[in-house]
Design a protein around this motif. Structure first.
Motif, PDB file in Angstrom:
ATOM      1  N   ASN A  33      13.640  12.340  15.317  1.00  0.00           N
ATOM      2  CA  ASN A  33      12.641  11.463  15.937  1.00  0.00           C
ATOM      3  C   ASN A  33      11.259  11.877  15.422  1.00  0.00           C
ATOM      4  OD1 ASN A  33      10.973   9.915  17.493  1.00  0.00           O
ATOM      5  ND2 ASN A  33      11.761  10.603  19.469  1.00  0.00           N
ATOM      6  N   LEU A  34      10.741  11.118  14.486  1.00  0.00           N
ATOM      7  CA  LEU A  34       9.470  11.460  13.847  1.00  0.00           C
ATOM      8  C   LEU A  34       8.360  10.502  14.247  1.00  0.00           C
ATOM      9  CD1 LEU A  34      10.852  12.143  10.248  1.00  0.00           C
ATOM     10  CD2 LEU A  34      10.484  13.801  12.073  1.00  0.00           C
ATOM     11  N   ARG A  35       8.507   9.883  15.384  1.00  0.00           N
ATOM     12  CA  ARG A  35       7.593   8.815  15.799  1.00  0.00           C
ATOM     13  C   ARG A  35       6.123   9.260  15.778  1.00  0.00           C
ATOM     14  NH1 ARG A  35       9.450   4.371  18.568  1.00  0.00           N
ATOM     15  NH2 ARG A  35       7.852   3.000  19.440  1.00  0.00           N
ATOM     16  N   LYS A  36       5.825  10.390  16.416  1.00  0.00           N
ATOM     17  CA  LYS A  36       4.435  10.857  16.501  1.00  0.00           C
ATOM     18  C   LYS A  36       3.927  11.320  15.140  1.00  0.00           C
ATOM     19  CE  LYS A  36       4.614  12.233  21.370  1.00  0.00           C
ATOM     20  NZ  LYS A  36       4.482  13.366  22.340  1.00  0.00           N
ATOM     21  N   LEU A  37       4.781  12.014  14.391  1.00  0.00           N
ATOM     22  CA  LEU A  37       4.385  12.487  13.068  1.00  0.00           C
ATOM     23  C   LEU A  37       4.076  11.318  12.137  1.00  0.00           C
ATOM     24  CD1 LEU A  37       4.014  14.707  10.943  1.00  0.00           C
ATOM     25  CD2 LEU A  37       6.491  14.612  10.531  1.00  0.00           C
ATOM     26  N   ILE A  38       4.927  10.295  12.170  1.00  0.00           N
ATOM     27  CA  ILE A  38       4.732   9.141  11.294  1.00  0.00           C
ATOM     28  C   ILE A  38       3.495   8.352  11.707  1.00  0.00           C
ATOM     29  CG2 ILE A  38       5.729   6.933  10.564  1.00  0.00           C
ATOM     30  CD1 ILE A  38       8.459   8.259  10.638  1.00  0.00           C
ATOM     31  N   ALA A  39       3.237   8.266  13.007  1.00  0.00           N
ATOM     32  CA  ALA A  39       2.028   7.578  13.481  1.00  0.00           C
ATOM     33  C   ALA A  39       0.780   8.287  12.957  1.00  0.00           C
ATOM     34  CB  ALA A  39       2.016   7.542  15.005  1.00  0.00           C
ATOM     35  N   LEU A  40       0.773   9.617  13.034  1.00  0.00           N
ATOM     36  CA  LEU A  40      -0.359  10.397  12.511  1.00  0.00           C
ATOM     37  C   LEU A  40      -0.471  10.223  11.004  1.00  0.00           C
ATOM     38  CD1 LEU A  40      -2.600  12.514  12.852  1.00  0.00           C
ATOM     39  CD2 LEU A  40      -0.834  14.283  12.621  1.00  0.00           C
ATOM     40  N   TYR A  41       0.662  10.269  10.317  1.00  0.00           N
ATOM     41  CA  TYR A  41       0.685  10.101   8.857  1.00  0.00           C
ATOM     42  C   TYR A  41       0.112   8.743   8.456  1.00  0.00           C
ATOM     43  CZ  TYR A  41       2.842   9.085   4.295  1.00  0.00           C
ATOM     44  OH  TYR A  41       3.078   8.710   2.993  1.00  0.00           O
ATOM     45  N   ASN A  42       0.523   7.685   9.145  1.00  0.00           N
ATOM     46  CA  ASN A  42       0.019   6.346   8.834  1.00  0.00           C
ATOM     47  C   ASN A  42      -1.479   6.234   9.085  1.00  0.00           C
ATOM     48  OD1 ASN A  42       2.577   5.406   8.121  1.00  0.00           O
ATOM     49  ND2 ASN A  42       3.049   4.721  10.188  1.00  0.00           N
ATOM     50  N   ALA A  43      -1.943   6.835  10.176  1.00  0.00           N
ATOM     51  CA  ALA A  43      -3.373   6.787  10.490  1.00  0.00           C
ATOM     52  C   ALA A  43      -4.187   7.521   9.423  1.00  0.00           C
ATOM     53  CB  ALA A  43      -3.619   7.405  11.862  1.00  0.00           C
ATOM     54  N   VAL A  44      -3.697   8.673   8.981  1.00  0.00           N
ATOM     55  CA  VAL A  44      -4.388   9.434   7.934  1.00  0.00           C
ATOM     56  C   VAL A  44      -4.404   8.648   6.624  1.00  0.00           C
ATOM     57  CG1 VAL A  44      -4.272  11.514   6.495  1.00  0.00           C
ATOM     58  CG2 VAL A  44      -3.919  11.685   8.973  1.00  0.00           C
ATOM     59  N   GLN A  45      -3.287   7.990   6.308  1.00  0.00           N
ATOM     60  CA  GLN A  45      -3.220   7.179   5.090  1.00  0.00           C
ATOM     61  C   GLN A  45      -4.241   6.036   5.129  1.00  0.00           C
ATOM     62  OE1 GLN A  45      -1.807   7.248   2.220  1.00  0.00           O
ATOM     63  NE2 GLN A  45       0.120   8.358   2.270  1.00  0.00           N
ATOM     64  N   ILE A  46      -4.387   5.396   6.274  1.00  0.00           N
ATOM     65  CA  ILE A  46      -5.353   4.301   6.407  1.00  0.00           C
ATOM     66  C   ILE A  46      -6.764   4.801   6.142  1.00  0.00           C
ATOM     67  CG2 ILE A  46      -6.417   2.696   8.052  1.00  0.00           C
ATOM     68  CD1 ILE A  46      -3.626   2.529   9.419  1.00  0.00           C
ATOM     69  N   VAL A  47      -7.115   5.943   6.743  1.00  0.00           N
ATOM     70  CA  VAL A  47      -8.449   6.515   6.570  1.00  0.00           C
ATOM     71  C   VAL A  47      -8.686   6.905   5.109  1.00  0.00           C
ATOM     72  CG1 VAL A  47      -9.945   8.463   7.170  1.00  0.00           C
ATOM     73  CG2 VAL A  47      -8.599   7.333   8.951  1.00  0.00           C
ATOM     74  N   CYS A  48      -7.714   7.554   4.486  1.00  0.00           N
ATOM     75  CA  CYS A  48      -7.858   7.993   3.087  1.00  0.00           C
ATOM     76  C   CYS A  48      -7.974   6.811   2.136  1.00  0.00           C
ATOM     77  CB  CYS A  48      -6.671   8.876   2.697  1.00  0.00           C
ATOM     78  SG  CYS A  48      -6.632  10.475   3.529  1.00  0.00           S
ATOM     79  N   CYS A  49      -7.139   5.796   2.337  1.00  0.00           N
ATOM     80  CA  CYS A  49      -7.205   4.608   1.471  1.00  0.00           C
ATOM     81  C   CYS A  49      -8.525   3.870   1.655  1.00  0.00           C
ATOM     82  CB  CYS A  49      -6.030   3.672   1.769  1.00  0.00           C
ATOM     83  SG  CYS A  49      -4.429   4.306   1.236  1.00  0.00           S
TER      84      CYS A  49
END
Length: 239
Positions: A33-49
């Motif tokens: 269950n990587l729900r929280k990790l993936i949510a953080l990962y997606n948010a970081v990707q949005i900011v970086c992009c």
């Protein structure tokens, strides 16, 4: 960046992990269950992009860069563009490889398709070559376009993490794929312009690689779109 061997070793390691070692490890284990990790990962990707897109527009494509023919920049902002746009984009493409790792850890091996792996593998190689030899100029337009598309894509992924109903929405999935096809079509035209432009002082050799690469991506994504949203949506007729 001095030698390609570390990058090649990393990509080979990536292929072995997502295609062999990690799937074997997960065979007799439940999905993580990587729900929280993936949510953080997606948010970081949005900011970086968003950061890379902003810098690419500020330092080049909304200031003095030309869409028709943009030579490699040697002006006062050239080093800043190389670091804040090209090198930062390369690091993002390395981070993108975690997409596949998350699929395997969640036991979604069906999503580790040839299209997915080829796309991630190829973008790391392209980004490395850009930083190594041509950190700016005409071919760096792909950084702006791809970063914009990934902002949309990771926003969609973030929504699906928080609300499962988005996963069932073909409207969202369909348009994300359409944006991907449009992206590679735009880049295909952009690199073709470089080949036919008269007296352009940017090397044409990258275009000879990126034209077939983007054409291949258009074909792959279009085939995926047809099989997923057109062919699969046709009603089955009674015999």
């Amino acid at each position: 960046m001095r030698t390609p061997w570390p990058g090649i070793a990393l990509l080979v390691f990536y292929l072995m992990v997502v295609l062999k070692w990690l799937p074997k490890y997960m065979e007799d284990r439940p999905a993580y269950n990587l729900r929280k990790l993936i949510a953080l990962y997606n948010a970081v990707q949005i900011v970086c992009c968003a950061y890379v897109l902003y810098q690419s527009l500020r330092l080049g494509w909304l200031s003095h860069y030309s869409l028709v023919c943009q030579p490699l920049d040697y002006g006062p902002q050239a080093d800043e563009y190389a670091w804040k746009v090209c090198y930062a984009y390369f690091l993002i493409k390395l981070a993108d490889l975690f997409d596949t790792v998350f699929f395997v850890l969640r036991k979604k091996q069906n999503q580790v398709s040839f299209l997915h792996v080829y796309h991630h593998f190829g973008m790391v190689a392209v980004a490395w070559g850009m930083v190594k030899w041509l950190p700016g100029g005409h071919t760096s337009f792909l950084v702006s376009v791809n970063s914009f598309v990934h902002i949309i894509m990771y926003m969609y992924y973030l929504l699906t993490v928080w609300d499962d109903s988005y996963k069932q929405s073909l409207w969202w999935k369909k348009h994300v794929t359409q944006i991907q096809i449009l992206q590679f079509s735009i880049l295909l035209v952009h690199f073709c312009v470089l080949v036919v432009a008269d007296e352009c002082r940017f090397p044409r050799q990258p275009a000879y690689i990126l034209i077939p690469q983007n054409l291949f991506m258009v074909i792959l994504f279009s085939d995926f779109y047809y099989r997923t949203y057109i062919k699969a949506g046709k009603p089955i007729k009674d015999k």
